[in-house]
Design a protein around this motif. Sequence first.
Motif, PDB file in Angstrom:
ATOM      1  N   GLY A  32       0.167   3.907  -3.581  1.00 31.13           N
ATOM      2  CA  GLY A  32      -1.291   3.956  -3.736  1.00 31.13           C
ATOM      3  C   GLY A  32      -1.919   2.574  -3.684  1.00 31.13           C
ATOM      4  N   THR A  33      -1.281   1.606  -4.329  1.00 33.00           N
ATOM      5  CA  THR A  33      -1.798   0.235  -4.315  1.00 33.00           C
ATOM      6  C   THR A  33      -1.759  -0.342  -2.910  1.00 33.00           C
ATOM      7  OG1 THR A  33      -0.995  -0.047  -6.561  1.00 33.00           O
ATOM      8  CG2 THR A  33      -1.518  -2.040  -5.348  1.00 33.00           C
ATOM      9  N   THR A  34      -0.666  -0.094  -2.203  1.00 28.87           N
ATOM     10  CA  THR A  34      -0.527  -0.597  -0.830  1.00 28.87           C
ATOM     11  C   THR A  34      -1.587   0.007   0.083  1.00 28.87           C
ATOM     12  OG1 THR A  34       1.847  -0.793  -1.198  1.00 28.87           O
ATOM     13  CG2 THR A  34       1.096  -0.885   1.074  1.00 28.87           C
ATOM     14  N   VAL A  35      -1.813   1.300  -0.039  1.00 28.87           N
ATOM     15  CA  VAL A  35      -2.828   1.973   0.784  1.00 28.87           C
ATOM     16  C   VAL A  35      -4.222   1.419   0.470  1.00 28.87           C
ATOM     17  CG1 VAL A  35      -3.962   4.192   1.199  1.00 28.87           C
ATOM     18  CG2 VAL A  35      -1.470   4.066   1.122  1.00 28.87           C
ATOM     19  N   ALA A  36      -4.510   1.220  -0.808  1.00 29.09           N
ATOM     20  CA  ALA A  36      -5.820   0.685  -1.201  1.00 29.09           C
ATOM     21  C   ALA A  36      -6.016  -0.721  -0.645  1.00 29.09           C
ATOM     22  CB  ALA A  36      -5.951   0.682  -2.724  1.00 29.09           C
ATOM     23  N   ALA A  37      -4.971  -1.538  -0.718  1.00 30.71           N
ATOM     24  CA  ALA A  37      -5.068  -2.904  -0.180  1.00 30.71           C
ATOM     25  C   ALA A  37      -5.288  -2.868   1.328  1.00 30.71           C
ATOM     26  CB  ALA A  37      -3.800  -3.678  -0.515  1.00 30.71           C
TER      27      ALA A  37
END
Length: 51
Positions: A10-15
């Motif tokens: 989720g963090t990677t996608v948001a970034a």
Amino acid sequence: MDITLIAAIGTTVAAGWSVIALGVGVVIGRGIRMAERAEHPERADRLQPID
């Protein structure tokens, strides 16, 4: 699936979306500046240069 893995994805996608949004904003900003130059050639020297 482990919650840590889900959070990392989720963090990677948001970034990734943040980078895409920043790129789109830069492109739109350049387009607006180019349009300003075209409409007001007398003010073109006061506008920031396009890299």
